[in-house]
Design a protein around this motif. Sequence first.
Motif, PDB file in Angstrom:
ATOM      1  N   PRO A  20       0.760  -1.362   0.080  1.00  0.00           N
ATOM      2  CA  PRO A  20       0.117  -0.037   0.081  1.00  0.00           C
ATOM      3  C   PRO A  20       0.783   1.277   0.054  1.00  0.00           C
ATOM      4  N   ALA A  21       0.285   2.323  -0.531  1.00  0.00           N
ATOM      5  CA  ALA A  21       1.221   3.642  -0.894  1.00  0.00           C
ATOM      6  C   ALA A  21       0.321   4.712  -0.200  1.00  0.00           C
ATOM      7  N   LYS A  22       0.770   5.384   0.953  1.00  0.00           N
ATOM      8  CA  LYS A  22       0.120   6.507   1.214  1.00  0.00           C
ATOM      9  C   LYS A  22       0.047   7.775   0.325  1.00  0.00           C
ATOM     10  N   GLY A  23      -0.844   8.475   0.318  1.00  0.00           N
ATOM     11  CA  GLY A  23      -0.969   9.762  -0.914  1.00  0.00           C
ATOM     12  C   GLY A  23      -1.498  10.819  -0.074  1.00  0.00           C
ATOM     13  N   GLU A  24      -1.092  12.034  -0.318  1.00  0.00           N
ATOM     14  CA  GLU A  24      -1.411  13.179   0.351  1.00  0.00           C
ATOM     15  C   GLU A  24      -1.840  14.179  -1.054  1.00  0.00           C
ATOM     16  N   ILE A  25      -2.980  14.884  -0.537  1.00  0.00           N
ATOM     17  CA  ILE A  25      -3.543  15.685  -1.564  1.00  0.00           C
ATOM     18  C   ILE A  25      -4.033  17.136  -1.035  1.00  0.00           C
TER      19      ILE A  25
END
Length: 360
Positions: A214-219
């Motif tokens: 899994p890859a954390k992503g911020e937006i």
Amino acid sequence: MSETPVHDYIIVGQGLAGSLLAHFLRKRGKKILVIDAFSSSSSSQIAAGLVHPITGRRLVKTWMADTAFPFAFKFYDELKKETGTSFFQSMPILEIISNAKQWNDWTGRKSDPEISDLIGERIDESKYSSCLHPFLHLVPILNSGWLNLPSFLHTIRTQLKNSHQLLEEEFDYEKLVILNDSISYKENKARRIIFCEGYKISENPFWSWVPMLPAKGEILTIETTGLPEENILMKSIFIVPLGSNLFRVGSTYSWSPLDEIPTEGALQKLTEQLDEILKVSYRVISQKAGVRPTVKDRRPLLGLHPQHPGVYVFNGLGTKGVSLGPFFASHFVNYLEDKTELIEEVNVKRFWNVGRKLDL
Ligand SMILES: Cc1cc2nc3c(=O)[nH]c(=O)nc-3n(C[C@H](O)[C@H](O)[C@H](O)COP(=O)(O)OP(=O)(O)OC[C@H]3O[C@@H](n4cnc5c(N)ncnc54)[C@H](O)[C@@H]3O)c2cc1C
């Protein structure tokens, strides 16, 4: 003899994966029950919802783009007719080209029949020169756009609620009883159960062995005036017009820690990248973080548990849920209901040897 199940399917998770499955199963007239503990920071609630048919530095056509993308466009279009709501905004992505090497790469690729039809004709770039820092060219990518995921999820949730097919709670794995021809969960009986928990699959005792990455992503959501709203902009980050001078900007990738907490580091990284692109000033309205459910081999994850009849998974939509999800949800429902074969590349069978070794 076990009692006749009340439901055909119990679906755990109402993110993009669970919602799409619920939609296709309802279309088949199946009796379903969805169990979901709403999270405003699930991957589906956070995602920008972009559909981009060209991938990576080598600028190749995205996997399954010829099959899954047309399916997705048709699906979102039909949904619009059915609900009267336009969830998917079809619009070109303008790749911002800032040096001669990139320009050579793109012009070279335009002559490749594999992707030539995805690259549009030159546009009038002058309206971007007042709001972007100097660039060489803008390359329009066709067959692209973005899905308003929170709005789509809300519509499906409302449909499920109205038809008493939604249980808003955390699934308790200890309450699941698996029989030969059915399953039961608390007072609910069903023929089959499908787990669609996104990256939380790692907490599911039946599926935690699946090799996820899994890859954390911020937006960010920003507000700015003076930036045209009819195209998505893409450089090292994307800038998606949401309307009313609001834009979604993202996203980051990190692999530890895997949580849904926005960080100062990501804010700094995204605003630095934004400052390299935008000449106009902007205001950050919000910052969110979520975790993408990506499988190690970057392919979706569909199918039957190696030991437990009636227990299924639909997960692994990774970074491409919006474009791949509709096709694979429909593909999965055909497999479940018509006994058609699953495409090997996405069948969870490819990892069965891992699950079997654990003797689950
Ligand atoms: C920053 C970011 C940007 C992204 N951008 C894009 C993009 O531009 N385009 C694109 O296609 N994709 C994008 N994605 C990826 C996209 O979000 C995923 O592919 C997709 O939404 C995954 O959906 P899912 O249903 O599998 O998982 P999720 O969205 O995580 O949904 C899982 C659901 O299950 C529920 N759940 C989990 N465990 C339990 C339990 N035990 N009991 C009850 N409920 C439970 C959760 O609350 C949630 O509602 C992005 C993701 C992130 C984080």
